[in-house]
Every structure is written in C-alpha cells, then in structure tokens.
Design an enzyme around this catalytic site. Structure first.
Site, PDB file in Angstrom:
ATOM      1  N   HIS A   1       0.801  -1.051  -0.066  1.00 44.28           N
ATOM      2  CA  HIS A   1       0.011   0.045   0.043  1.00 44.28           C
ATOM      3  C   HIS A   1       1.048   1.181   0.041  1.00 44.28           C
ATOM      4  CE1 HIS A   1      -3.101   2.786   1.657  1.00 44.28           C
ATOM      5  NE2 HIS A   1      -2.203   3.368   1.832  1.00 44.28           N
ATOM      6  N   GLU A   2       1.855   1.263   0.628  1.00 48.80           N
ATOM      7  CA  GLU A   2       2.893   2.456   1.024  1.00 48.80           C
ATOM      8  C   GLU A   2       3.467   2.737  -0.293  1.00 48.80           C
ATOM      9  OE1 GLU A   2       2.152   4.434   3.151  1.00 48.80           O
ATOM     10  OE2 GLU A   2       1.113   3.415   4.653  1.00 48.80           O
TER      11      GLU A   2
ATOM     12  N   HIS B   1       1.479   4.453  -2.889  1.00 51.01           N
ATOM     13  CA  HIS B   1       1.531   5.890  -2.688  1.00 51.01           C
ATOM     14  C   HIS B   1       2.552   6.260  -3.431  1.00 51.01           C
ATOM     15  CE1 HIS B   1      -1.816   6.877  -0.341  1.00 51.01           C
ATOM     16  NE2 HIS B   1      -1.537   6.092   0.821  1.00 51.01           N
TER      17      HIS B   1
ATOM     18  N   GLU C   1      -6.322   7.155  -0.788  1.00 52.20           N
ATOM     19  CA  GLU C   1      -6.208   5.958   0.130  1.00 52.20           C
ATOM     20  C   GLU C   1      -6.730   4.809  -0.641  1.00 52.20           C
ATOM     21  OE1 GLU C   1      -4.525   5.345   2.914  1.00 52.20           O
ATOM     22  OE2 GLU C   1      -3.749   7.445   2.596  1.00 52.20           O
TER      23      GLU C   1
END
Length: 303
Positions: free
Chosen positions: A135-136, A139, A205
């Site tokens: 997930h990071e 980003h 998100e």
C-alpha cells in the site's frame, strides 16, 4: 490526469487559505508575508519532504545486515515489493512506537522512504506486513508522497497562524475583520484546512489500497491488516501525531486518538469501506482458484 488536476486545485485552495489567514492577521503586508512564507515552505517541503517527517517521528533507518530477523525480513519484503512494482528500492525505516501504523514519504520514487512502527511489525504476520508495505509503495508509485507532505506542511502552518492571531492580536480592532474576524479565523481556518486535507487524502487511500493489492497480489492480507491496525491503533496514543495532527493523513490508518477536535474531519475513509472494496478485488481471484478448469469439466468417465 483528472485526479492530478483535482489535487492541484485543492493544494491551491490550501495555499489560498494560508494567504487569507495572513491578510486577516496583518492586512496586505500580512498577506504578502504569508504568500512568501507559503512559497518557502513548499520549496523546503519539496527538497526535504522525507527528512522533515522522518526526523519528526524519530525514525531510524534499518540496516538489514545487522538487524534482527523481524526487521531483516521487513526490509527484504519491501525490496521485493518495490521490484514487483517497478520502483527503485526506497529507504526503509522503523519508528519506536507501540501504535501499529506506517507511512511513505519523499518527493519522488527515486527519493522515497517507507516507515513502519515497531507496533505494526510485532502485531501483524509477514503476509499482512507485505500488504501494508505494498500500500505504501503504491503511494510512492502514484507520486502521492510529495502531495501529502506539502499538504501536511501547509495545513500545520495554517493552524499555527491561527494560534498566532489568537495570542498576539486578538484585541486589535484595527485588523481586517476585527475581533470577530479573529475568532472566525481561529475556528474556521483550521476546519477549512482539514476539509481540504480530507478531500485530497481519502480518494488517494482507496487508490493506494487497490494499487497495494495489485503489487502484493494479496488483497485479503491488506484487508486483514487494516482491520487489525484500526482495532488496535485507537487504543494507543501516538504522541508525535497528536502534537502534529496535520501529518496524520500520511499514515495508512488515522493515528489520532480522536479525543479532541483533531479527529473531527478524518482524512481517512472508514476502514470498513476500505476492507469491503479490497474484498471485492479479492473475490475474482478466489473464484479463479476454486473454479474447475474447463478442460476437466468436459471430461467424461472415459477421459
């Protein structure tokens, strides 16, 4: 392209709020000072985005050669996921906090860093940690990290300016807006900044969740991790985040305890909504795993 345009407009709105606060404090001179200060902050944030936040949270870089197995596996998994995502290897940090959480920062993929708390690494299993770090990295791949850091910097400065107006000029009747304007500034400026942060962060998100599921190939692991983090993070106070609430949007789950007004406008979507979206992504792969191959289904008892 539309998302980038929307983010640019919202960042411009944040800067406009900052400049407007400067005007209410010091008229035309205050507006000019605020504009110059905002431009300087954006410049500094661009070149030092990772250093500012990492130093704030006392993050320490992990050396896999000397790290304990848990941290060595953490670094190895981040490097593996970065390769899968087609990204340069980011710097990998750990934060000595019991609250389970993680974030990414840096001005671009070539200067990115990811950080996870000790609480997260101890609480989640390896599969779930991979989901969180994917997930990071999403980003990073989406170039959200610079936007989130600049947004946090400006939003924090708006709150600081509002407090400055309260303590150093609340009785100045000559100021534009007078006492009523000062009171409105104290209340409305931070709320407006929080609303802009919320508008920027929430959509990103969901995108990072979907991107993380694609990078790791395991949407269920990320969904499970989000549920665990959300359940435990609420009961553990992150003192640094409470002192710097504008940085809360950078984490995978809102790090604020919600004991005060800081959590009135959450920059994160409801965790349950995120989990449901991830499970919808996981559903096709689960069906594919359980489906009977077409060639096998057509076979009769004689082959």
């Amino acid at each position: 392209m539309q998302n980038h345009l929307r983010t640019f407009v919202l960042l411009a709105a944040l800067t406009a709020i900052f400049v407007g606060v400067g005007y209410l404090i010091g008229g035309a001179t205050g507006m000019l000072v605020a504009f110059l200060l905002g431009a300087t902050m954006n410049f500094v944030s661009y070149w030092n985005a990772d250093k500012i936040v990492l130093k704030m949270y006392a993050a320490r870089e992990v050396d896999p050669a000397t790290a304990e197995p848990l941290l060595a596996n953490y670094v190895a998994d981040v490097h593996d996921l970065a390769q899968r995502a087609g990204l340069p290897r980011p710097k990998v940090y750990v934060i000595d906090s019991d609250q389970p959480n993680a974030f990414a920062t840096g001005r671009d993929p070539e200067h990115a860093a990811v950080a996870a708390t000790v609480g997260l690494l101890r609480m989640l299993d390896r599969r779930e940690i991979r989901g969180v770090m994917a997930h990071e990295l999403a980003h990073v791949k989406n170039r959200d990290t610079l936007t989130m850091t600049v947004t946090a910097t400006i939003a924090g400065a708006i709150g600081a300016l509002a407090n400055f107006a309260l303590f150093f000029g609340g009785n100045d009747r000559e100021r534009p807006g007078g006492i009523i304007g000062t009171l409105a500034l104290m209340i409305l400026a931070p709320m407006a900044a929080a609303l802009v942060q919320m508008a920027i962060s929430r959509g990103r998100e969901y995108q990072a969740d979907a991107g993380g599921a694609e990078i790791s190939g395991d949407a269920q692991a990320l969904a499970s991790a989000l549920q665990k983090i959300d359940a435990h993070a609420r009961g553990i106070v992150n003192l640094t985040a409470e002192r710097n609430p504008a940085t809360g949007q950078m984490f995978i789950i809102n790090p604020l305890s919600g004991r005060g007004a800081d959590n009135l406008f959450s920059t994160h979507p409801a965790t349950q909504n995120r989990v449901e979206a991830l499970m919808r992504l996981a559903a096709p792969s689960r069906r594919a795993e359980t489906a009977v191959p077409l060639t096998s289904a057509r076979r009769g008892p004689w082959g």
